[in-house]
Design a protein around this motif. Sequence first.
Motif, PDB file in Angstrom:
ATOM      1  N   ASN A 107       7.404   2.246   6.342  1.00  0.00           N
ATOM      2  CA  ASN A 107       6.364   2.918   6.869  1.00  0.00           C
ATOM      3  C   ASN A 107       4.874   2.553   6.487  1.00  0.00           C
ATOM      4  O   ASN A 107       4.257   2.271   7.445  1.00  0.00           O
ATOM      5  CB  ASN A 107       6.116   4.548   6.061  1.00  0.00           C
ATOM      6  CG  ASN A 107       5.118   5.424   6.776  1.00  0.00           C
ATOM      7  OD1 ASN A 107       4.929   5.606   7.988  1.00  0.00           O
ATOM      8  ND2 ASN A 107       4.250   5.684   5.675  1.00  0.00           N
ATOM      9  N   VAL A 111       2.366   1.384   9.600  1.00  0.00           N
ATOM     10  CA  VAL A 111       1.056   1.922   9.679  1.00  0.00           C
ATOM     11  C   VAL A 111       0.111   0.864  10.052  1.00  0.00           C
ATOM     12  O   VAL A 111      -0.890   0.706  10.782  1.00  0.00           O
ATOM     13  CB  VAL A 111       0.539   2.690   8.399  1.00  0.00           C
ATOM     14  CG1 VAL A 111      -1.059   2.939   8.314  1.00  0.00           C
ATOM     15  CG2 VAL A 111       1.316   3.828   8.077  1.00  0.00           C
ATOM     16  N   GLY A 160       3.975   7.434  10.454  1.00  0.00           N
ATOM     17  CA  GLY A 160       2.882   6.495  10.746  1.00  0.00           C
ATOM     18  C   GLY A 160       1.978   7.006  11.802  1.00  0.00           C
ATOM     19  O   GLY A 160       0.522   7.041  11.684  1.00  0.00           O
ATOM     20  N   SER A 163       0.023  10.194  10.335  1.00  0.00           N
ATOM     21  CA  SER A 163      -1.147   9.647   9.460  1.00  0.00           C
ATOM     22  C   SER A 163      -2.215   9.194  10.360  1.00  0.00           C
ATOM     23  O   SER A 163      -3.407   9.597  10.079  1.00  0.00           O
ATOM     24  CB  SER A 163      -0.291   8.637   8.647  1.00  0.00           C
ATOM     25  OG  SER A 163       0.517   9.036   7.933  1.00  0.00           O
ATOM     26  N   LEU A 164      -1.976   8.469  11.468  1.00  0.00           N
ATOM     27  CA  LEU A 164      -3.138   7.897  12.241  1.00  0.00           C
ATOM     28  C   LEU A 164      -3.681   9.015  12.973  1.00  0.00           C
ATOM     29  O   LEU A 164      -5.154   9.145  13.095  1.00  0.00           O
ATOM     30  CB  LEU A 164      -2.526   7.024  13.462  1.00  0.00           C
ATOM     31  CG  LEU A 164      -3.483   6.319  14.495  1.00  0.00           C
ATOM     32  CD1 LEU A 164      -4.559   5.703  13.646  1.00  0.00           C
ATOM     33  CD2 LEU A 164      -2.764   5.612  15.484  1.00  0.00           C
ATOM     34  N   LYS A 167      -6.086  11.136  10.126  1.00  0.00           N
ATOM     35  CA  LYS A 167      -6.929  10.570   9.751  1.00  0.00           C
ATOM     36  C   LYS A 167      -8.265  10.736  10.972  1.00  0.00           C
ATOM     37  O   LYS A 167      -9.403  10.804  10.510  1.00  0.00           O
ATOM     38  CB  LYS A 167      -6.945   8.895   9.830  1.00  0.00           C
ATOM     39  CG  LYS A 167      -7.742   7.903   9.104  1.00  0.00           C
ATOM     40  CD  LYS A 167      -7.469   6.622   9.065  1.00  0.00           C
ATOM     41  CE  LYS A 167      -8.548   5.805   8.502  1.00  0.00           C
ATOM     42  NZ  LYS A 167      -9.259   5.976   7.477  1.00  0.00           N
TER      43      LYS A 167
END
Length: 311
Positions: A107, A111, A160, A163-164, A167
Amino acid sequence: MTPLRLGYLYGLVAYLLWGFFPLYFKLLRPTGPLEILAHRVVWSVAFVALLLAVMRNIGFLRFLLRRPRALAGVGAAATLIAINWFTYIYGVNSDRVVETALGYFINPLVVVLLGVLVLREQLRRAQWAALGVGALAVAVLTVDYGRLPYLALTLAFTFGGYSLVKKRLGLPAAEGLFVESAVLAVPALVFLGWLAASGDAAFGRVSAGHTVLLVLAGALTAIPLLLFAGAANRLPLTALGMLQYVAPILQLACGVLIFHEPMPPARLVGFALVWLALIVFTADAVRHARRNRRSRRDSEVGAAAAVPAPR
């Protein structure tokens, strides 16, 4: 306890819980992966709604409803995390815990790759080297498995991507989890209703303990995420990055030592290459963070020296 120590405590507990998830999901047999996922979603909504009610923080929904782009982002995040959760549950309950652990080792590299492809970030040479070794590891594991390690890659890319998106949204942990789970709750409830009507639901039919474990899946989903958010607010990014390897190491140990999944030499070589990529990646991140701290300190000293002394 200092904020830094509290951050380490929160992060360590979060990753320990995630690391022992395979033991928990094995206990949910004979429930199928989709039913487990549906219960995880529904009980997450209930748990986080109760938490937000106690915190008296429901008003954020009005703010979010006035931001259609943010709502679209929440929908994307919910879709990605649902695929991730389903893949993980399926992997654990089909005796492929080792492959799921591989996904979370890969992972961090995914990312970085998404940062290049989506955010157009520029990588340092060490980061490119880590990505190259990671790609070689996937090739070795593909030969070993006789196929792409698609469970691992699905877990790595969905988390990933999640998470993007998270964010970019910038939502607080509890509020974000509630909205994401709420987006998924309607199809989850429809699916559970259909299962109950067709007589295929495991909920309430296996044992009282099994039913309690399905209900607790909501809290078990929310608590590590909230602890992780607490750690992220208190720890440097490099410290948080090194803590993240606790979970896949424990998951790998569960797969090999507890569930006795095979680890032939070729697979071990593939994992060793992944670990080498992570060592290169982490060492570069630590070195870069130290260099940045030194530069900031030198700048502050230079700025202080430039201030004229009072007369």
